[in-house]
Write an enzyme that holds these catalytic residues in place. Structure first.
Site, PDB file in Angstrom:
ATOM      1  N   TRP A 261      -2.296 -11.011  11.694  1.00 15.60           N
ATOM      2  CA  TRP A 261      -2.430 -11.019  10.537  1.00 15.60           C
ATOM      3  C   TRP A 261      -1.068 -11.238   9.736  1.00 15.60           C
ATOM      4  CZ3 TRP A 261      -4.856  -7.481  13.308  1.00 15.60           C
ATOM      5  CH2 TRP A 261      -4.289  -6.372  13.842  1.00 15.60           C
ATOM      6  N   ARG A 262       0.144 -11.164  10.639  1.00 14.21           N
ATOM      7  CA  ARG A 262       1.279 -11.093  10.011  1.00 14.21           C
ATOM      8  C   ARG A 262       2.138 -12.461   9.966  1.00 14.21           C
ATOM      9  NH1 ARG A 262       4.984  -5.940  12.604  1.00 14.21           N
ATOM     10  NH2 ARG A 262       3.587  -4.821  11.203  1.00 14.21           N
TER      11      ARG A 262
ATOM     12  N   GLU B 154      -5.992  -5.104   6.408  1.00 11.82           N
ATOM     13  CA  GLU B 154      -5.844  -3.707   5.818  1.00 11.82           C
ATOM     14  C   GLU B 154      -6.957  -3.007   5.863  1.00 11.82           C
ATOM     15  OE1 GLU B 154      -3.158  -2.004   5.938  1.00 11.82           O
ATOM     16  OE2 GLU B 154      -1.595  -3.589   5.696  1.00 11.82           O
TER      17      GLU B 154
ATOM     18  N   GLY C  92     -17.532  -0.015  12.980  1.00 12.61           N
ATOM     19  CA  GLY C  92     -17.660   1.382  12.443  1.00 12.61           C
ATOM     20  C   GLY C  92     -17.266   1.684  10.920  1.00 12.61           C
TER      21      GLY C  92
ATOM     22  N   TYR D 171      -3.766   3.841  -0.491  1.00 14.85           N
ATOM     23  CA  TYR D 171      -2.798   3.199   0.549  1.00 14.85           C
ATOM     24  C   TYR D 171      -3.119   1.880   0.530  1.00 14.85           C
ATOM     25  CZ  TYR D 171      -2.085   0.915   4.812  1.00 14.85           C
ATOM     26  OH  TYR D 171      -1.320   0.189   5.693  1.00 14.85           O
TER      27      TYR D 171
ATOM     28  N   ASP E 106       0.249   5.911   5.172  1.00 12.82           N
ATOM     29  CA  ASP E 106      -0.746   5.746   5.962  1.00 12.82           C
ATOM     30  C   ASP E 106      -0.732   6.909   7.027  1.00 12.82           C
ATOM     31  OD1 ASP E 106       1.313   4.862   7.679  1.00 12.82           O
ATOM     32  OD2 ASP E 106      -0.024   3.886   8.834  1.00 12.82           O
TER      33      ASP E 106
ATOM     34  N   CYS F  75      11.927   9.977  20.390  1.00  7.96           N
ATOM     35  CA  CYS F  75      13.449  10.399  19.609  1.00  7.96           C
ATOM     36  C   CYS F  75      14.562   9.546  19.880  1.00  7.96           C
ATOM     37  CB  CYS F  75      13.325  12.022  19.239  1.00  7.96           C
ATOM     38  SG  CYS F  75      12.116  12.536  18.817  1.00  7.96           S
TER      39      CYS F  75
ATOM     40  N   CYS G 284      14.988   6.312  18.410  1.00  9.11           N
ATOM     41  CA  CYS G 284      14.561   6.165  17.069  1.00  9.11           C
ATOM     42  C   CYS G 284      15.864   5.721  16.348  1.00  9.11           C
ATOM     43  CB  CYS G 284      13.937   7.432  16.693  1.00  9.11           C
ATOM     44  SG  CYS G 284      13.547   7.267  14.920  1.00  9.11           S
TER      45      CYS G 284
ATOM     46  N   THR H  13     -18.801  10.579  13.421  1.00  8.51           N
ATOM     47  CA  THR H  13     -17.771  11.194  12.882  1.00  8.51           C
ATOM     48  C   THR H  13     -17.897  12.732  12.786  1.00  8.51           C
ATOM     49  OG1 THR H  13     -17.557   9.303  11.291  1.00  8.51           O
ATOM     50  CG2 THR H  13     -16.075  11.196  10.972  1.00  8.51           C
TER      51      THR H  13
END
Length: 342
Positions: free
Chosen positions: A14-15, A31, A75, A114, A132, A191, A194, A291
Site C-alpha cells: 500500500w506504500r 490503515e 477478524g 489514529y 499507534d 538499540c 537505532c 478477544t
DNA sequence: AATCCGTGGGT
DNA sequence: TACCCAAGGAT
C-alpha cells in the site's frame, strides 16, 4: 529519522514509491486493515480488495455480504461493516473523494484518532501525528515515560506531536512505525542500531525493553456451547446469518446454542436447537479463543426430513457451497470438525 | 472510563 | 501451555 527512513525504506503493497503520489483510497484501506493486525496478515487481503474494488466507488457499490466474505478470517468484523459504510459516505456525499484533513476524516465511520491522523499525514501530507502501538512504544522509551498505558497516552501524543517535522510528516509517521516494527520492538529491541540511540532516555537508564508499562489484563474466562450440524435429506446443511451487531456480526454460522460461562443442563441446551431431532454428539470439542474469552463447542449432528427442514429459517447449502458464505474462523473449525467426525 | 470486538504468530 | 502482541474504534 527521515534519513534513516530513506535508507531503510520498506516496500509495502500500500506504500507508494518515493516521489509518487499517494492514493487516499489505498492509504485508507490499508490503515483500516492494519488496525490491530500484522503487516504479513493484511498483505493478501489488501491485494484481493484492491483487485476486486479498485476505487472507493467500486467498494461503495458492493453488497455488505460481499465485503464481509472478502474480509472473512481477518477478524474485528465491525471494521468491514464500517469500511463499507465509509465507502458509501465518501462516494455518495463526498463525490468519491476522501476529506483531506484530520478533522474531516475523523467524522467518517471506522476512522478514529489514529487513522484520521495517519491518512491525513500519509495521503495528504498534513502536519498530523498519528500515534499507534509502535509509536507509543518508541516515544515512551525515548522519554523514559514510566506511567502505564493508557494513562500515559496524552503525554505520548504531546511529545510525539512536538517531534513531528513540517517536512514530510507522512513519511515521518511511517518511519516511526517502521522503527517500532523493526528496531524498537516489544522484546529485545535492537538499540545498538537505532538511529535515536544517542538521545534515548530509556536506553540510558536501561529500562527501554520494559516500556511502555501496561496494566495486566484479566484472565480470559471459558464459555461452552453446542453447534447444531443439521443435514437435510438432499445432503445440504443449514447455516444462518448472525445479527449485524456484536460478536461476528453479519457473518454466517452453523446454528448454535448460547455460549455460557457454565455448562447448562442438556435439556436447556437442546431447547435452544432450531428443531427437535435425534442428535448425535460428535467426538471431541472445537476450541477457539476470542478477544475476551475462550470457547469450547460440542457439535451435535442430526439428519432431518424435508418437511421439517421447510420450517427452519436460514440457508441450505452443499458442503462445497459453504465457501460462498462469510464464515468466521471459529465456524470454519466447526465445519471441519463436523466433516471429520460425522 | 471501561468494555467489547478476531485472529495468527512468537516466545 | 499461557501468555503477549499487532498501523484501534465504537459505545
Amino acid at each position: 529519522m527521515l534519513d534513516w527512513y530513506d535508507r531503510h525504506h520498506r516496500t509495502l503493497p500500500w506504500r507508494a514509491e518515493p516521489g509518487d503520489a499517494q492514493d487516499p483510497y489505498r492509504v485508507w484501506l490499508s490503515e483500516i486493515m492494519l488496525q490491530q493486525t500484522t503487516v504479513i496478515t493484511v498483505g493478501p487481503y489488501f491485494a484481493a480488495f484492491l483487485q476486486r474494488w479498485p476505487t472507493v466507488n467500486d467498494l461503495a457499490n458492493a453488497d455488505l455480504d460481499e465485503v464481509l466474505h472478502a474480509w472473512q478470517g481477518l477478524g474485528y468484523y465491525a471494521r468491514a461493516r464500517n469500511l463499507h459504510k465509509c465507502a458509501k459516505v465518501v462516494a455518495d456525499e463526498y463525490g468519491g473523494r476522501f476529506p483531506d484533513t484530520e478533522e474531516g476524516l475523523l467524522k467518517l465511520p471506522g476512522i478514529g484518532p489514529y487513522t484520521a491522523a495517519a491518512v491525513a499525514a500519509i495521503a495528504f501530507n498534513r502536519h498530523s501525528s498519528p500515534v499507534d502501538g509502535n509509536i507509543e512504544r518508541v516515544i515512551s522509551r525515548l522519554f523514559a515515560l514510566e506511567t502505564p498505558l493508557p494513562d500515559v497516552k496524552p503525554e505520548i501524543k504531546e511529545k510525539s506531536a512536538a517531534l513531528t517535522p513540517s517536512d514530510r510528516p507522512g513519511d515521518y509517521a511511517q518511519a516511526l512505525m517502521d522503527l517500532g516494527a523493526t528496531i524498537c520492538t516489544p522484546r529485545n529491541p535492537a538499540c545498538g542500531i537505532c538511529p535515536w540511540q544517542a538521545s534515548c532516555e530509556g536506553r540510558k537508564s536501561g529500562i527501554a525493553p520494559e516500556l511502555p508499562k501496561k496494566r495486566k489484563k484479566p484472565a480470559k474466562p471459558t464459555r461452552v456451547g453446542y453447534a447444531f450440524w443439521i443435514r437435510r435429506e438432499d445432503g445440504k446443511i443449514l447455516v444462518r446469518r448472525r445479527p449485524e451487531k456484536g460478536l461476528l456480526g453479519g457473518l454466517y454460522e452453523v446454528p448454535g446454542s448460547d455460549w455460557r460461562a457454565i455448562e447448562a443442563p442438556d435439556d436447556v441446551m437442546l431447547s435452544e436447537a432450531p428443531i427437535k431431532a435425534s442428535w448425535t454428539e460428535l467426538d471431541g470439542t472445537v476450541g477457539h479463543t476470542f478477544t475476551h474469552f475462550h470457547l469450547d463447542v460440542t457439535v451435535l449432528a442430526a439428519n432431518i426430513a424435508e418437511s421439517d427442514a421447510a420450517k427452519l429459517d436460514g440457508s441450505w447449502t452443499t458442503i462445497d457451497g459453504l465457501s460462498e458464505f462469510a464464515l468466521p474462523t471459529v465456524m470454519k473449525k466447526i465445519v471441519r470438525h463436523a466433516l471429520k467426525y460425522r
